[in-house]
Design a protein around this motif. Structure first.
Motif, PDB file in Angstrom:
ATOM      1  N   TRP A 141      71.196  67.867  62.350  1.00  0.00           N
ATOM      2  CA  TRP A 141      71.278  68.119  60.906  1.00  0.00           C
ATOM      3  C   TRP A 141      72.524  68.884  60.473  1.00  0.00           C
ATOM      4  CZ3 TRP A 141      71.329  73.067  59.049  1.00  0.00           C
ATOM      5  CH2 TRP A 141      70.819  74.077  59.873  1.00  0.00           C
ATOM      6  N   PRO A 142      73.048  69.862  61.261  1.00  0.00           N
ATOM      7  CA  PRO A 142      74.287  70.515  60.804  1.00  0.00           C
ATOM      8  C   PRO A 142      75.444  69.530  60.693  1.00  0.00           C
ATOM      9  CG  PRO A 142      73.237  71.796  62.553  1.00  0.00           C
ATOM     10  CD  PRO A 142      72.565  70.464  62.522  1.00  0.00           C
ATOM     11  N   LEU A 143      75.515  68.593  61.656  1.00  0.00           N
ATOM     12  CA  LEU A 143      76.567  67.579  61.618  1.00  0.00           C
ATOM     13  C   LEU A 143      76.424  66.717  60.369  1.00  0.00           C
ATOM     14  CD1 LEU A 143      78.864  65.926  62.852  1.00  0.00           C
ATOM     15  CD2 LEU A 143      77.179  64.740  64.268  1.00  0.00           C
ATOM     16  N   GLY A 144      75.197  66.320  60.062  1.00  0.00           N
ATOM     17  CA  GLY A 144      74.956  65.506  58.874  1.00  0.00           C
ATOM     18  C   GLY A 144      75.330  66.218  57.592  1.00  0.00           C
ATOM     19  N   ILE A 145      75.017  67.511  57.515  1.00  0.00           N
ATOM     20  CA  ILE A 145      75.338  68.290  56.315  1.00  0.00           C
ATOM     21  C   ILE A 145      76.846  68.396  56.124  1.00  0.00           C
ATOM     22  CG2 ILE A 145      75.266  70.617  55.329  1.00  0.00           C
ATOM     23  CD1 ILE A 145      72.457  70.894  56.500  1.00  0.00           C
ATOM     24  N   VAL A 146      77.552  68.673  57.216  1.00  0.00           N
ATOM     25  CA  VAL A 146      79.011  68.802  57.126  1.00  0.00           C
ATOM     26  C   VAL A 146      79.646  67.497  56.674  1.00  0.00           C
ATOM     27  CG1 VAL A 146      81.132  69.149  58.448  1.00  0.00           C
ATOM     28  CG2 VAL A 146      79.178  70.661  58.812  1.00  0.00           C
ATOM     29  N   LEU A 147      79.224  66.389  57.251  1.00  0.00           N
ATOM     30  CA  LEU A 147      79.809  65.093  56.910  1.00  0.00           C
ATOM     31  C   LEU A 147      79.449  64.678  55.487  1.00  0.00           C
ATOM     32  CD1 LEU A 147      79.215  63.254  60.292  1.00  0.00           C
ATOM     33  CD2 LEU A 147      81.399  63.964  59.337  1.00  0.00           C
ATOM     34  N   ALA A 148      78.207  64.932  55.079  1.00  0.00           N
ATOM     35  CA  ALA A 148      77.804  64.607  53.712  1.00  0.00           C
ATOM     36  C   ALA A 148      78.601  65.439  52.711  1.00  0.00           C
ATOM     37  CB  ALA A 148      76.304  64.854  53.533  1.00  0.00           C
ATOM     38  N   GLY A 149      78.795  66.709  53.025  1.00  0.00           N
ATOM     39  CA  GLY A 149      79.590  67.570  52.154  1.00  0.00           C
ATOM     40  C   GLY A 149      81.026  67.101  52.053  1.00  0.00           C
ATOM     41  N   LEU A 150      81.604  66.694  53.185  1.00  0.00           N
ATOM     42  CA  LEU A 150      82.983  66.206  53.195  1.00  0.00           C
ATOM     43  C   LEU A 150      83.104  64.927  52.377  1.00  0.00           C
ATOM     44  CD1 LEU A 150      85.712  66.978  54.481  1.00  0.00           C
ATOM     45  CD2 LEU A 150      85.182  65.390  56.331  1.00  0.00           C
ATOM     46  N   ALA A 151      82.133  64.014  52.533  1.00  0.00           N
ATOM     47  CA  ALA A 151      82.145  62.774  51.760  1.00  0.00           C
ATOM     48  C   ALA A 151      82.071  63.067  50.269  1.00  0.00           C
ATOM     49  CB  ALA A 151      80.983  61.882  52.190  1.00  0.00           C
ATOM     50  N   ALA A 152      81.226  64.043  49.892  1.00  0.00           N
ATOM     51  CA  ALA A 152      81.076  64.395  48.483  1.00  0.00           C
ATOM     52  C   ALA A 152      82.347  65.028  47.927  1.00  0.00           C
ATOM     53  CB  ALA A 152      79.896  65.345  48.312  1.00  0.00           C
ATOM     54  N   VAL A 153      83.000  65.868  48.729  1.00  0.00           N
ATOM     55  CA  VAL A 153      84.215  66.547  48.277  1.00  0.00           C
ATOM     56  C   VAL A 153      85.297  65.541  47.912  1.00  0.00           C
ATOM     57  CG1 VAL A 153      86.183  67.892  49.129  1.00  0.00           C
ATOM     58  CG2 VAL A 153      83.865  68.757  49.415  1.00  0.00           C
ATOM     59  N   PHE A 154      85.398  64.454  48.674  1.00  0.00           N
ATOM     60  CA  PHE A 154      86.480  63.509  48.458  1.00  0.00           C
ATOM     61  C   PHE A 154      86.136  62.407  47.451  1.00  0.00           C
ATOM     62  CE2 PHE A 154      88.182  65.436  52.293  1.00  0.00           C
ATOM     63  CZ  PHE A 154      89.531  65.502  51.963  1.00  0.00           C
ATOM     64  N   ILE A 155      84.926  62.441  46.865  1.00  0.00           N
ATOM     65  CA  ILE A 155      84.590  61.466  45.835  1.00  0.00           C
ATOM     66  C   ILE A 155      85.498  61.602  44.611  1.00  0.00           C
ATOM     67  CG2 ILE A 155      82.828  60.829  44.136  1.00  0.00           C
ATOM     68  CD1 ILE A 155      80.750  61.122  46.342  1.00  0.00           C
ATOM     69  N   PRO A 156      85.752  62.843  44.102  1.00  0.00           N
ATOM     70  CA  PRO A 156      86.683  62.950  42.964  1.00  0.00           C
ATOM     71  C   PRO A 156      88.079  62.431  43.299  1.00  0.00           C
ATOM     72  CG  PRO A 156      85.436  64.983  43.230  1.00  0.00           C
ATOM     73  CD  PRO A 156      85.161  64.143  44.440  1.00  0.00           C
ATOM     74  N   ALA A 157      88.569  62.767  44.504  1.00  0.00           N
ATOM     75  CA  ALA A 157      89.888  62.282  44.905  1.00  0.00           C
ATOM     76  C   ALA A 157      89.894  60.762  44.991  1.00  0.00           C
ATOM     77  CB  ALA A 157      90.281  62.889  46.251  1.00  0.00           C
ATOM     78  N   GLY A 158      88.786  60.185  45.496  1.00  0.00           N
ATOM     79  CA  GLY A 158      88.676  58.738  45.587  1.00  0.00           C
ATOM     80  C   GLY A 158      88.659  58.089  44.213  1.00  0.00           C
ATOM     81  N   SER A 159      88.012  58.734  43.247  1.00  0.00           N
ATOM     82  CA  SER A 159      87.960  58.200  41.881  1.00  0.00           C
ATOM     83  C   SER A 159      89.351  58.175  41.254  1.00  0.00           C
ATOM     84  CB  SER A 159      87.012  59.045  41.024  1.00  0.00           C
ATOM     85  OG  SER A 159      85.710  59.043  41.563  1.00  0.00           O
ATOM     86  N   ILE A 160      90.102  59.264  41.464  1.00  0.00           N
ATOM     87  CA  ILE A 160      91.472  59.315  40.947  1.00  0.00           C
ATOM     88  C   ILE A 160      92.326  58.238  41.610  1.00  0.00           C
ATOM     89  CG2 ILE A 160      93.555  60.741  40.830  1.00  0.00           C
ATOM     90  CD1 ILE A 160      91.672  63.197  40.730  1.00  0.00           C
ATOM     91  N   PHE A 161      92.122  58.085  42.909  1.00  0.00           N
ATOM     92  CA  PHE A 161      92.853  57.080  43.683  1.00  0.00           C
ATOM     93  C   PHE A 161      92.596  55.684  43.116  1.00  0.00           C
ATOM     94  CE2 PHE A 161      93.211  54.185  47.305  1.00  0.00           C
ATOM     95  CZ  PHE A 161      94.401  54.580  47.892  1.00  0.00           C
TER      96      PHE A 161
END
Length: 324
Positions: free
Chosen positions: A2-22
């Protein structure tokens, strides 16, 4: 897990705004956006998972066969295939490079095995030189082309290759490739950041290498810049210079300060190609930075600490100073 899943989910969420701008900037089709983002997330999964116990156990089971070297090359090629399918940008020349870059590293360590894992060897020198050539001369340029050269994919790819190689193929004892939020690590990072800043800011201003020029675009952008630098630049360079080189050279020289000094100078010379060439001011400041990054790594016991310092330095430089 679960810690691995939380970190990866958080990272994916962080880059959603950058992906939208992209997406808005380049207007790529949905299929291309999906292919690019899946490729990015898989490479992030490699980089993050290998720094966590659950991820290491997972990959250890996957690579626990006599065909582990073939499986490893295929694992590293998989993100490119996902990108190529989504973007319709498959090229044999790109795939061959994706296969050749890790195959060269694995071939050296497989057919010319290291006898003493604790010391820096000539095999390590070959691998180190190969990786430096790939990075300095952008050996991964032209692999991820849609909608423009995605340089960050290549950096994640090389970070994954280094971590896989020095964990499973040629184990480097005390590599320090782990994510640790302990008080010891954060204290080492904070102290070495302050010590470097106390030297680098007046020295950089005095040499006219930097000048005060704030470009503040808000806390969100500042945090996103820090995460990008940490993930795409700091982790790769700290894994190579501190986790790999400093660890092995310290053992070979039987002296932590000699190993750290040599690697700091090498780290400085790594920046000599920056314009105007030869950029000796950059070399000097990067060498000093390398010493404090090395101290954060040595005091904290993980490259996470040195990568935090590295990312903080580069983010503040990008935000508040202009290169001279």
């Amino acid at each position: 897990m679960w810690p691995l899943g939380i970190v990866l989910a958080g990272l994916a969420a962080v880059f959603i705004p950058a992906g939208s701008i992209f997406l808005r900037h380049y207007a790529v089709p949905v299929s291309s956006a999906v292919g690019i983002y899946v490729c990015f997330l898989v490479l992030c999964f490699y980089v993050i998972a290998l720094a966590m116990p659950a991820g290491r156990a997972l990959f250890g089971s996957v690579l626990g066969t006599k065909y582990k070297h073939i499986v490893l090359v295929l694992l590293l090629a998989a993100p490119y295939i996902e990108y190529a399918v989504g973007t319709h940008d498959f090229r044999w020349s790109a795939l061959l490079r994706v296969l050749a870059i890790p195959s060269a590293v694995i071939a050296v360590y497989t057919f010319l095995p290291v006898r003493n894992n604790h010391n820096f060897t000539w095999q390590d020198a070959l691998v180190g030189a190969w990786l430096l050539v790939v990075v300095l001369f952008q050996g991964f340029k032209g692999i991820w082309n849609v909608p423009t050269n995605l340089d960050f994919m290549g950096r994640l790819f090389i970070t994954s290759l280094g971590a896989f190689s020095w964990i499973y193929v040629r184990p480097v004892p005390s590599l320090g490739y782990n994510i640790t939020f302990s008080r010891k690590v954060l204290k080492a990072a904070g102290l070495n950041f302050l010590r470097f800043a106390a030297i680098a800011i007046p020295l950089g201003l005095g040499m006219r290498f930097i000048s005060w020029n704030p470009r503040w675009h808000g806390a969100t952008q500042f945090a996103l810049d820090g995460i990008e630098i940490f993930l795409f630049i700091a982790l790769l360079e700290e894994l190579f210079f501190r986790g790999f080189l400093q660890t092995l050279l310290t053992q070979s020289f039987r002296s932590w300060w000699v190993g750290q000094l040599v690697v700091s100078c090498l780290f400085g010379l790594f920046h000599i190609l920056h314009a105007p060439f030869p950029n000796w001011r950059y070399v000097l400041l990067a060498s000093i930075a390398g010493w404090f990054y090395g101290s954060a790594y040595r005091n904290g016991g993980t490259i996470f600490g040195s990568a935090v310092v590295h990312a903080a330095v580069d983010t503040l430089w990008r935000t508040f100073f202009t290169s001279g």
